[in-house]
Motif scaffolding. Structure first.
Motif, PDB file in Angstrom:
ATOM      1  N   LEU A 516      37.336  68.558 -17.454  1.00 55.93           N
ATOM      2  CA  LEU A 516      38.234  67.165 -17.156  1.00 55.93           C
ATOM      3  C   LEU A 516      39.733  67.581 -16.787  1.00 55.93           C
ATOM      4  N   ASN A 517      40.343  66.671 -16.037  1.00 56.38           N
ATOM      5  CA  ASN A 517      41.646  66.665 -16.133  1.00 56.38           C
ATOM      6  C   ASN A 517      42.118  65.444 -17.252  1.00 56.38           C
ATOM      7  N   GLU A 518      42.344  66.034 -18.318  1.00 55.13           N
ATOM      8  CA  GLU A 518      42.391  65.187 -19.503  1.00 55.13           C
ATOM      9  C   GLU A 518      43.630  63.971 -19.477  1.00 55.13           C
ATOM     10  N   GLU A 519      44.656  64.483 -18.668  1.00 57.64           N
ATOM     11  CA  GLU A 519      45.767  63.264 -18.451  1.00 57.64           C
ATOM     12  C   GLU A 519      45.382  62.372 -17.556  1.00 57.64           C
ATOM     13  N   ASN A 520      44.461  62.687 -16.557  1.00 59.70           N
ATOM     14  CA  ASN A 520      44.011  61.453 -15.718  1.00 59.70           C
ATOM     15  C   ASN A 520      42.831  60.839 -16.397  1.00 59.70           C
ATOM     16  N   VAL A 521      42.138  61.362 -17.316  1.00 61.94           N
ATOM     17  CA  VAL A 521      41.094  60.512 -18.036  1.00 61.94           C
ATOM     18  C   VAL A 521      41.606  59.628 -18.810  1.00 61.94           C
ATOM     19  N   GLY A 529      41.378  49.771 -20.007  1.00 61.54           N
ATOM     20  CA  GLY A 529      41.467  48.906 -21.368  1.00 61.54           C
ATOM     21  C   GLY A 529      40.198  49.651 -22.415  1.00 61.54           C
ATOM     22  N   LEU A 530      40.011  50.804 -21.903  1.00 59.99           N
ATOM     23  CA  LEU A 530      39.021  51.651 -22.509  1.00 59.99           C
ATOM     24  C   LEU A 530      39.577  52.428 -23.787  1.00 59.99           C
ATOM     25  N   LEU A 536      36.662  63.631 -25.119  1.00 60.16           N
ATOM     26  CA  LEU A 536      36.379  63.143 -24.095  1.00 60.16           C
ATOM     27  C   LEU A 536      34.993  63.533 -23.131  1.00 60.16           C
ATOM     28  N   HIS A 537      34.828  64.692 -23.358  1.00 64.10           N
ATOM     29  CA  HIS A 537      33.583  65.241 -22.619  1.00 64.10           C
ATOM     30  C   HIS A 537      32.394  64.643 -23.239  1.00 64.10           C
ATOM     31  N   GLU A 538      32.169  64.139 -24.402  1.00 65.61           N
ATOM     32  CA  GLU A 538      31.071  63.328 -24.884  1.00 65.61           C
ATOM     33  C   GLU A 538      31.050  61.879 -24.565  1.00 65.61           C
ATOM     34  N   ASP A 539      32.078  61.306 -23.908  1.00 62.40           N
ATOM     35  CA  ASP A 539      32.087  59.801 -23.952  1.00 62.40           C
ATOM     36  C   ASP A 539      31.263  59.594 -22.573  1.00 62.40           C
ATOM     37  N   PRO A 540      30.278  58.534 -22.864  1.00 62.47           N
ATOM     38  CA  PRO A 540      29.480  58.184 -21.909  1.00 62.47           C
ATOM     39  C   PRO A 540      29.910  57.614 -20.669  1.00 62.47           C
ATOM     40  N   ARG A 541      31.044  56.937 -20.850  1.00 64.04           N
ATOM     41  CA  ARG A 541      31.735  56.236 -19.658  1.00 64.04           C
ATOM     42  C   ARG A 541      32.443  57.200 -18.600  1.00 64.04           C
TER      43      ARG A 541
END
Length: 605
Positions: A516-521, A529-530, A536-541
């Motif tokens: 993942l691109n953590e900054e963009n996530v 508003g999430l 982050l890698h475990e977030d279902p969204r």
């Protein structure tokens, strides 16, 4: 001072890359050769001063007994001092051995040992520490020459001390420089560039003065870099792409500006206002994802207009790749009128307002990203070559870029496509051999042709389209051939994705590792508003967003080349962890072994 007539000795047909450089130094004299930021200020070095320092360094090495055929390594970032050392080694009639600044101590040890280097230039205390760590294992290494900091003991000396010693030595050895260069010929080795070693120990590619002089003169004809250009340089000089840019720069007499760091590319560009920037695709991918992420997160009508424009652009690109232009429809027309001009102005201002063109090499560039930049007013000339072909082998021409190809061969180079699709190259840019490795040399050089290991095809207008690395082609359990790079490049246009490695050789289906691109996530989550409370890698969204990108890719693929399963890794691939090469390409073999358990789990019954 150095006599002007001594520098003019190489007038006419150059016998070496040093001859070529000195002719330009005489011609341009007080004009700026380099720009570099020191203590917060950009300082210039003229062509005359660069030649003077290089000559001092060459004579300093000669005073140490360095001569024809000796090897001297350079370990450090791309700076004016690196160029001084490079020219100094060649001016001593010796052979340059560049080492990536990101290499670990044991990697440096292997290269120094294999090349038989007598000395090594180091640009910082950190690089000196690497050499000190393995010094006892390198009996042939005679010393370190530091770009900065004081010499610690007799094993070390500074570049300034070397230059001073050279000036003193020259007083008693008039004509020595001319005599050294007279010994050189175009067939003499100029450098050993070690391959990245993604499949075992790196091999030392022997590239001659003739290779680099040819590249400089051939690329000069194409007017990609001109005398009035300011070239923004950040590529590591241990990479052949950077070396070919250096050779062309020496020939045409442009000004080279060296960035402070990769993180400051854009900031430095705004300060020095370059006209040309050579780059690897990863930089364009990051710029594209930053623009898209920002545009899609813009609230209200502007955000919706950007999303419509992007969707229309993607439809148009899909059509162009199928030979069916016009699929962008009214949305693309609106984008060209209302959205793209604003993006063009914003990006041009960020890069200083004078950018004439970008040159992309070192890895394949996603056509989607190339089309995006072209449609907002930036020209990217994609090229192709191997270290073994001195990098500059194919390149698109200014104003004539054929997106999706790497252009036609540079003047003087021949190409042939073998029966199995492998690209074969013949010409003056092809290496002499692998250092002390006749078996590997015989495998890649056959009947005058360089077997590249890449698969491709020639278009009707003579441009080369690369399919993939021959060794990277995936053959599924069903016998279907899949080119993973095409799938990976497409997925990396999703702003939340940083890196992708597609897997599936001898497997029932394709799978992928995604980072993942953590900054963009985090920006995407904030704008939507999430609340992100866990990894982050475990977030279902987040997974749902990545799944949507995979689904969109799969919708355009044959069933056998669709990605059936993927895993999002807890962190991005890095050079430090051994997962990326210095040019930011994924090391497939290493990552396949490192994440074997994850990959095997995809196929467990």
């Amino acid at each position: 001072m150095i006599a002007r007539e001594e520098l003019q000795r190489g007038a006419g047909k150059p016998r070496s890359l040093v001859d070529l450089f000195e002719a330009t130094a005489v011609r341009l004299g007080s004009r700026a050769a380099t720009k570099q930021k020191r203590a917060g200020r950009w300082e210039e070095t003229s062509w005359a001063e660069l030649a003077h320092r290089a000559r001092d360094a060459a004579d300093g090495l000669a005073a140490l007994g360095v001569g024809r055929g000796d090897r001297v390594a350079i370990l450090g970032e791309t700076t004016t001092e690196w160029i001084v050392a490079d020219l100094g080694v060649m001016g001593a009639a010796a052979i340059v051995v560049p080492i990536y600044q990101s290499n670990k101590a044991h990697d440096c040890q292997y290269i120094l040992e294999n090349s038989g280097a007598r000395f090594v230039f180091c640009d910082s205390e950190a690089q000196v520490a690497k050499i000190r760590e393995v010094r006892e294992k390198l009996p042939r290494l005679e010393g370190i020459i530091r770009f900065e900091g004081a010499a610690r003991d007799g094993f070390e000396r500074t570049l300034a001390e070397l230059e001073q010693a050279g000036a003193a030595w020259r007083a008693g050895h008039e004509g020595a420089h001319a005599a050294r260069l007279a010994q050189l010929s175009l067939s003499e080795p100029a450098c050993f560039i070690y391959t990245s070693g993604t499949t075992g120990n790196p091999k030392g590619v022997v590239l001659t003065h003739g290779n680099w002089v040819y590249e400089a003169e051939a690329v000069e004809e194409l007017r990609i870099i001109r005398e009035d250009d300011l070239v923004l340089c950040f590529l590591p000089m241990a990479h052949s792409f950077a070396k070919v840019i250096e050779a062309v720069w020496f020939k045409v007499g442009a000004t080279a500006a060296f960035v402070e760091s990769i993180e400051k590319i854009v900031d430095n560009a705004a300060e020095v206002r370059p006209t040309v920037m050579p780059s690897v695709p990863r930089i364009f991918e990051k710029a594209y994802n930053a623009v898209v992420s920002k545009g899609l997160s813009t609230p209200g009508v502007k955000g919706k207009l950007f999303a419509w424009s992007l969707k229309s652009l993607e439809a148009e690109v899909d059509g162009l790749e199928r030979g069916e232009p016009g699929r962008g429809g009214i949305g693309l027309a609106v984008a060209r009128r209302l959205v793209f001009p604003k993006l063009e102005k914003a990006l041009k201002d960020r890069f200083g307002g004078r950018m004439r063109l970008f040159v992309s090499g070192g890895a394949p560039l996603s056509p989607r990203i190339a089309w995006f930049f072209q449609m907002i007013g930036f020209e990217i000339l994609e090229g192709y070559g191997l270290t073994e072909s001195a990098a500059g082998t194919f390149v698109n021409r200014p104003g004539q870029a054929k997106i999706g190809t790497v252009g036609p061969p540079v003047p003087g180079t021949e190409v042939r496509i073998a029966e199995d699709g492998e690209i074969l190259i013949r010409g003056p840019g092809v290496m002499k051999e692998y250092h002390q490795n006749p078996a590997a040399t015989a495998e890649i050089l056959r009947d005058g042709w360089l077997y590249t290991g890449d698969i491709g095809e020639l278009t009707r207008d003579g441009c080369l389209r690369i399919t993939d690395r021959k060794k990277d082609i995936i053959v599924t359990a069903g016998g279907k051939n899949v080119a993973p790079q095409n799938l990976e490049n497409e997925l990396k246009t999703e702003p939340l994705i940083s890196q992708v490695m597609v897997h599936g050789d001898k497997r029932k289906f394709l799978s992928a590792l995604v980072t993942l691109n953590e900054e963009n996530v985090r920006k995407w989550a904030q704008d939507g508003g999430l609340a992100l409370t866990g990894p982050l890698h475990e977030d279902p969204r987040v997974r749902a967003r990545v799944q949507a990108a995979v689904d969109a890719l799969n919708a355009k693929q044959a069933s056998y080349s669709t990605i059936k399963r993927f895993a999002i890794l807890p962190r991005d691939f890095t050079q430090e962890a051994g997962e990326l090469t210095p040019t930011l390409k994924v090391k497939r073999k290493y990552c396949t072994q490192k994440y074997r358990d994850v990959l095997d789990a995809f196929y467990a019954e």
